[in-house]
Design a protein around this motif. Structure first.
Motif, PDB file in Angstrom:
ATOM      1  N   SER A 190       0.807  -1.216   0.000  1.00 15.38           N
ATOM      2  CA  SER A 190       0.000   0.000   0.000  1.00 15.38           C
ATOM      3  C   SER A 190       0.842   1.269   0.000  1.00 15.38           C
ATOM      4  N   SER A 191       2.145   1.158   0.264  1.00 12.48           N
ATOM      5  CA  SER A 191       2.989   2.345   0.310  1.00 12.48           C
ATOM      6  C   SER A 191       4.444   1.942   0.160  1.00 12.48           C
ATOM      7  N   LEU A 192       5.311   2.952   0.042  1.00 13.86           N
ATOM      8  CA  LEU A 192       6.741   2.682  -0.059  1.00 13.86           C
ATOM      9  C   LEU A 192       7.266   2.009   1.203  1.00 13.86           C
ATOM     10  N   MET A 193       6.597   2.269   2.336  1.00 17.98           N
ATOM     11  CA  MET A 193       7.018   1.651   3.589  1.00 17.98           C
ATOM     12  C   MET A 193       6.889   0.137   3.514  1.00 17.98           C
ATOM     13  N   ASP A 194       5.977  -0.333   2.668  1.00 19.99           N
ATOM     14  CA  ASP A 194       5.758  -1.771   2.564  1.00 19.99           C
ATOM     15  C   ASP A 194       6.837  -2.473   1.756  1.00 19.99           C
ATOM     16  N   LEU A 195       7.775  -1.697   1.177  1.00 18.52           N
ATOM     17  CA  LEU A 195       8.872  -2.335   0.450  1.00 18.52           C
ATOM     18  C   LEU A 195       9.673  -3.258   1.360  1.00 18.52           C
ATOM     19  N   TYR A 196       9.647  -2.942   2.654  1.00 17.97           N
ATOM     20  CA  TYR A 196      10.339  -3.785   3.633  1.00 17.97           C
ATOM     21  C   TYR A 196       9.855  -5.225   3.550  1.00 17.97           C
ATOM     22  N   HIS A 197       8.567  -5.376   3.291  1.00 17.88           N
ATOM     23  CA  HIS A 197       7.980  -6.710   3.292  1.00 17.88           C
ATOM     24  C   HIS A 197       8.406  -7.537   2.083  1.00 17.88           C
ATOM     25  N   ASN A 198       9.056  -6.889   1.090  1.00 19.15           N
ATOM     26  CA  ASN A 198       9.590  -7.656  -0.030  1.00 19.15           C
ATOM     27  C   ASN A 198      10.677  -8.612   0.430  1.00 19.15           C
ATOM     28  N   PHE A 199      11.279  -8.308   1.569  1.00 17.32           N
ATOM     29  CA  PHE A 199      12.383  -9.110   2.074  1.00 17.32           C
ATOM     30  C   PHE A 199      11.955  -9.993   3.249  1.00 17.32           C
ATOM     31  N   VAL A 200      10.660 -10.032   3.515  1.00 15.97           N
ATOM     32  CA  VAL A 200      10.135 -10.820   4.626  1.00 15.97           C
ATOM     33  C   VAL A 200       9.169 -11.863   4.085  1.00 15.97           C
ATOM     34  N   GLN A 201       9.335 -13.090   4.533  1.00 14.75           N
ATOM     35  CA  GLN A 201       8.397 -14.139   4.145  1.00 14.75           C
ATOM     36  C   GLN A 201       7.602 -14.564   5.371  1.00 14.75           C
ATOM     37  N   TYR A 202       6.321 -14.730   5.171  1.00 16.45           N
ATOM     38  CA  TYR A 202       5.433 -15.047   6.279  1.00 16.45           C
ATOM     39  C   TYR A 202       4.878 -16.460   6.141  1.00 16.45           C
ATOM     40  N   LYS A 203       4.360 -16.953   7.252  1.00 16.49           N
ATOM     41  CA  LYS A 203       3.668 -18.240   7.206  1.00 16.49           C
ATOM     42  C   LYS A 203       2.427 -18.195   8.085  1.00 16.49           C
ATOM     43  N   LEU A 204       1.436 -18.932   7.647  1.00 17.62           N
ATOM     44  CA  LEU A 204       0.193 -19.092   8.396  1.00 17.62           C
ATOM     45  C   LEU A 204       0.365 -20.265   9.349  1.00 17.62           C
ATOM     46  N   LEU A 205      -0.006 -20.078  10.604  1.00 11.60           N
ATOM     47  CA  LEU A 205       0.175 -21.118  11.613  1.00 11.60           C
ATOM     48  C   LEU A 205      -1.043 -22.045  11.698  1.00 11.60           C
ATOM     49  N   ARG A 206      -0.840 -23.177  12.355  1.00 13.70           N
ATOM     50  CA  ARG A 206      -1.883 -24.201  12.467  1.00 13.70           C
ATOM     51  C   ARG A 206      -3.036 -23.742  13.360  1.00 13.70           C
ATOM     52  N   SER A 207      -4.218 -24.240  13.055  1.00 18.85           N
ATOM     53  CA  SER A 207      -5.378 -24.012  13.916  1.00 18.85           C
ATOM     54  C   SER A 207      -6.391 -25.131  13.700  1.00 18.85           C
ATOM     55  N   MET A 208      -7.259 -25.305  14.662  1.00 19.32           N
ATOM     56  CA  MET A 208      -8.256 -26.373  14.601  1.00 19.32           C
ATOM     57  C   MET A 208      -9.543 -25.902  15.260  1.00 19.32           C
ATOM     58  N   ILE A 209     -10.669 -26.292  14.674  1.00 22.24           N
ATOM     59  CA  ILE A 209     -11.980 -25.981  15.246  1.00 22.24           C
ATOM     60  C   ILE A 209     -12.634 -27.288  15.675  1.00 22.24           C
ATOM     61  N   MET A 210     -13.079 -27.319  16.932  1.00 25.78           N
ATOM     62  CA  MET A 210     -13.700 -28.516  17.500  1.00 25.78           C
ATOM     63  C   MET A 210     -14.973 -28.127  18.241  1.00 25.78           C
ATOM     64  N   THR A 211     -15.699 -29.132  18.671  1.00 27.07           N
ATOM     65  CA  THR A 211     -16.840 -28.899  19.554  1.00 27.07           C
ATOM     66  C   THR A 211     -17.028 -30.100  20.461  1.00 27.07           C
ATOM     67  N   ASP A 212     -17.598 -29.846  21.630  1.00 28.34           N
ATOM     68  CA  ASP A 212     -17.990 -30.926  22.538  1.00 28.34           C
ATOM     69  C   ASP A 212     -19.502 -30.936  22.725  1.00 28.34           C
ATOM     70  N   GLY A 213     -20.192 -30.209  21.834  1.00 26.90           N
ATOM     71  CA  GLY A 213     -21.641 -30.123  21.928  1.00 26.90           C
ATOM     72  C   GLY A 213     -22.120 -28.984  22.804  1.00 26.90           C
ATOM     73  N   VAL A 214     -21.189 -28.326  23.492  1.00 30.60           N
ATOM     74  CA  VAL A 214     -21.520 -27.186  24.344  1.00 30.60           C
ATOM     75  C   VAL A 214     -20.809 -25.928  23.844  1.00 30.60           C
ATOM     76  N   ASP A 215     -19.505 -26.057  23.602  1.00 30.61           N
ATOM     77  CA  ASP A 215     -18.692 -24.943  23.138  1.00 30.61           C
ATOM     78  C   ASP A 215     -18.187 -25.188  21.725  1.00 30.61           C
ATOM     79  N   LEU A 216     -17.983 -24.109  20.993  1.00 32.90           N
ATOM     80  CA  LEU A 216     -17.148 -24.155  19.802  1.00 32.90           C
ATOM     81  C   LEU A 216     -15.741 -23.862  20.297  1.00 32.90           C
TER      82      LEU A 216
END
Length: 298
Positions: A190-216
């Motif tokens: 979105s801006s020149l400041m974001d040029l920094y991110h050209n040198f940064v690689q990101y990753k999405l971390l693990r997650s899980m959705i469960m239920t016990d019939g009462v809570d999500l």
């Protein structure tokens, strides 16, 4: 009479259960009536090394009292005692998380959040407290969950085993969805400041959705997205009453075109989770549809 030497001998970074009047720190003696009918109560130590403390010094500046209808968090603030009280009927969701030694228990309501911090060495006490709160937060209504919604192929995932090793079970779990770790190759600029991110690689971390019939139940690694060079030792477990969920939807992620944002609305609050474009919430939606059908029949 309160035994200051015994208090010092027991002192450490761990939470200490209050079993009797003799265990109540003298600074909270005027609040003793709150402890009388408590379901469970404990005291939280000051963040200091034992060698820097002596008998008679303020070793436990916080206490937590779990009553049948509310939870009370008392903290010494200078010469006064600060009190936080939350009725279970006002709780929208519970959180349990942390980063290495610094962990916390959180209760979220429309009015705000109550946060109780603790050291990892007291994981067993904290897990017991989370179990108690999950049993006491109102309403605790159990909804039937079809076995077809449970993905048994995900039982060997680290996220699931860590959750089971940390939290005390109440009812059988059903796994509804899982997000695996993912390297991200794109990011919106979105801006020149974001040029920094050209040198940064990101990753999405693990997650899980469960239920016990009462809570999500949402189990993740405390964060959604990190720099691949960063170490992450966080964990996060969120418990949302199924009957309180107003809606759940996927929207495009504002920064990563490869991702969506899962948005769960509970009253005026929102819980969000970053997921990839292939992440399916069909089983979650089916569960909520079944719940609404049950409610309509009552």
């Amino acid at each position: 009479m309160y035994d200051l030497k015994k208090e010092y001998d027991q002192f450490g970074p761990w939470l200490v259960e209050i079993r009797s009047e003799q265990d109540i720190p003298p600074q909270f003696s005027e609040q003793q009536h709150f402890f009388d009918d408590a379901v469970y109560s404990f005291k939280i130590p000051v963040h200091q090394e034992r060698r820097n403390m002596k008998p008679g010094m303020l070793l436990y500046p916080e206490v937590v009292i779990i009553q049948n209808d509310f939870i009370l968090h008392l903290k010494i603030d200078g010469e006064r005692i600060q009190a936080e009280k939350m009725w279970y009927t006002d709780v929208l969701f519970l959180t349990h998380g942390g980063d290495l030694l610094d962990n916390y228990i959180g209760l979220q309501s429309i009015q705000g959040e109550m946060v109780i911090k603790y050291n990892l060495v007291s994981q067993d006490v904290a897990s017991h407290v989370i179990k108690l709160l999950r049993e006491m937060v109102s309403p605790r209504k159990h909804y039937p969950v079809s076995n077809e919604l449970n993905d048994h192929s995900l039982l060997d995932k680290v996220t699931y085993s860590f959750y089971c090793g940390t939290e005390k079970p109440i009812d059988p779990l059903h796994i509804l969805a899982y997000q695996s770790e993912l390297s991200l190759t794109e990011r919106k600029r979105s801006s020149l400041m974001d040029l920094y991110h050209n040198f940064v690689q990101y990753k999405l971390l693990r997650s899980m959705i469960m239920t016990d019939g009462v809570d999500l139940i949402i189990a993740n690694q405390g964060k959604h997205i990190i720099d691949i060079k960063d170490a992450n030792y966080k964990f996060g477990h969120t418990f949302i009453r199924l009957g309180l969920i107003e809606s759940i939807a996927l929207e495009p992620h504002p920064n990563f075109p490869e991702l969506n944002v899962l948005i769960i609305k509970v009253a005026l609050c929102e819980f969000t989770l970053a997921v990839d474009k292939h992440f399916s919430i069909d089983k979650v939606l089916q569960l909520l549809h079944n719940i609404h059908h049950v409610e309509e029949m009552v």
